[in-house]
Each structure stands twice: as C-alpha cells, then as structure tokens.
Write an enzyme that holds these catalytic residues in place. Structure first.
Site, PDB file in Angstrom:
ATOM      1  CG  ASN A   4      56.335  38.442  23.585  1.00  0.00           C
ATOM      2  OD1 ASN A   4      57.158  39.137  24.168  1.00  0.00           O
ATOM      3  ND2 ASN A   4      55.059  38.767  23.493  1.00  0.00           N
ATOM      4  CE  LYS A  48      44.388  42.013  14.586  1.00  0.00           C
ATOM      5  NZ  LYS A  48      45.178  40.928  15.187  1.00  0.00           N
ATOM      6  CD  GLU A 100      48.708  41.626  14.968  1.00  0.00           C
ATOM      7  OE1 GLU A 100      49.775  42.232  15.186  1.00  0.00           O
ATOM      8  OE2 GLU A 100      47.701  41.726  15.678  1.00  0.00           O
ATOM      9  CB  SER A 103      37.099  39.743  17.402  1.00  0.00           C
ATOM     10  OG  SER A 103      38.158  38.842  17.607  1.00  0.00           O
ATOM     11  N   GLY A 157      44.560  35.587  16.222  1.00  0.00           N
ATOM     12  CA  GLY A 157      44.677  34.297  16.902  1.00  0.00           C
ATOM     13  C   GLY A 157      45.825  33.485  16.338  1.00  0.00           C
ATOM     14  CG  ASP A 166      45.744  43.978  18.730  1.00  0.00           C
ATOM     15  OD1 ASP A 166      46.059  44.474  19.831  1.00  0.00           O
ATOM     16  OD2 ASP A 166      45.372  42.793  18.599  1.00  0.00           O
TER      17      ASP A 166
END
EC number: 6.3.3.3
Length: 219
Positions: free
Chosen positions: A190, A56, A130, A60, A133, A70
C-alpha cells in the site's frame, strides 16, 4: 516465484481469494492501511456477486464518531448495517487491545474474539476478518493476531506500507504465517506516500515469495 499483478482485480483472481470462503487481513505493522485495502477488496468481491460478512472483533482507538472507526467503514463497504456483532469489543485508548482493555477495567480473550466470528455461512458469502496491528501484535490477553488467525483457519492476506525496508517486514510476516500452518493468499503493498525513485519492492519480493503481489498506487 511470485507474480506481480497490475490491478487489484487481477490480484484477486491470481490469489484465489475470489473463490475462497473468507480471509484474515493482517499487516506487517499498525497503520499500514489494512482497512483501506480491505475496503478495496470488499468492493471488488461485491462487484463479483459475493455477499461479504465483515468482522473486526476488537478495535482500540475507538472514537465517539462511529463513522471514523475501521469497523464502521468495513461495514459500509460491505453494505451491512453496523451493529454490535461487527465489532463487539472496542476500547478508547489507541494502544494494543489487551492494554487498552486493561485501562478500561476490562479484559478480552482469544476465545471471545474467535466466537465473534461466524463458523458457518452460505457458499455465496465471504467472511472478511480484520485483525488489529501486525501479525505478531497482541490482540487479546492470552494471544496475538497470529493466534486468532490460527483459531479461525482462514487464508491470510498481508498488507505492508510500500516503503524502504518493507521487504524485511513482509518476509518475516510471511514466514510467521506459514510457520503457523496457514495459507498465505498474497501480499498487498500500500503506497501511502509516493514511492522513492527507483524502488520496486513488488518486483524484488517476487524472487522470495511464491504468492501474488499487488502494489497499489498512492491513494
């Protein structure tokens, strides 16, 4: 055209992701569940015997409790001990990374983010990157998630919240991915809340996209 697959494992096989070297996980927007979906993907890949390397590159909204980030959650799913390589750039403001970096008196470039990701790994390993946004969200001072994905050259998975209006968002994102010359591996819807009665976005998308589509149940 596209096909709907009944489970995440079936989607993995249909998309070819299980035999790929890695993917770039993006979304139609922020807060659509990229990390949660990524955890399911990583779990399935490990069950198939793949060793997963997670990155990642920037996050932020970073909090003191690292277990709420995350990056930490992705590392946990992959069975990796969390270290600075997984998320070398992180900022406390819950804003687009370049704005969050600016508020912290720092900067972040596309080259820095790309350099945070491995360029060589073994055939049994899988690189999971990943973004931050949506696909066209700013991720660095000099570029968007789309620019980072293009630099890495990995197949792209698009995650969207399975709600009214998501077809438009998915099709726009899919077109952007393909315009960048990248492979769209598939779409994952999702269901963060219960679906509206009669709505079937996955079925409706099949006539527009020639990729595997999964509609995950409400977590």
């Amino acid at each position: 055209m596209g096909i709907i697959v009944p489970t995440f494992a079936h989607w993995l096989a249909a998309s070819g992701v299980n035999t790929a070297r890695g993917i770039f996980m993006t979304g139609t927007d922020t807060g659509v569940g990229k990390t949660w979906v990524g955890i399911q993907l990583i779990t399935c890949l490990r069950a198939l015997g793949r060793e997963v390397i997670v990155r990642k590159p920037v996050e932020s909204g970073w909090v003191d409790d690292i277990q709420q980030t995350d990056a930490w959650q992705l590392a946990q799913a992959a069975g990796q001990a969390f270290d600075q390589r997984i998320c070398p750039y992180h900022f406390s403001a819950a804003l687009a990374p370049p704005r969050a970096a600016q508020l912290a008196g720092e900067s972040v470039s596309l080259q820095q983010l790309a350099a945070a990701c491995p360029t060589h790994w073994e055939s049994h390993q899988f690189l999971h990157v990943e973004g931050a946004g949506g696909f066209y969200s700013p991720i660095a001072d000099d570029g968007l998630n789309a620019d980072l994905a293009q630099k890495l050259g990995l197949p792209v998975i698009v995650v969207a919240e399975d709600r009214l209006g998501c077809i438009n968002h998915v099709l726009l994102t899919a077109a952007a991915v393909q315009q960048r010359g990248l492979t769209l591996a598939g779409v994952i819807l999702n269901a963060r809340t219960h679906r509206v009665n009669g709505m079937d976005n996955a079925q409706d998308m099949c006539q527009y996209l020639d990729v595997p589509i999964a509609a995950l149940p409400c977590a």
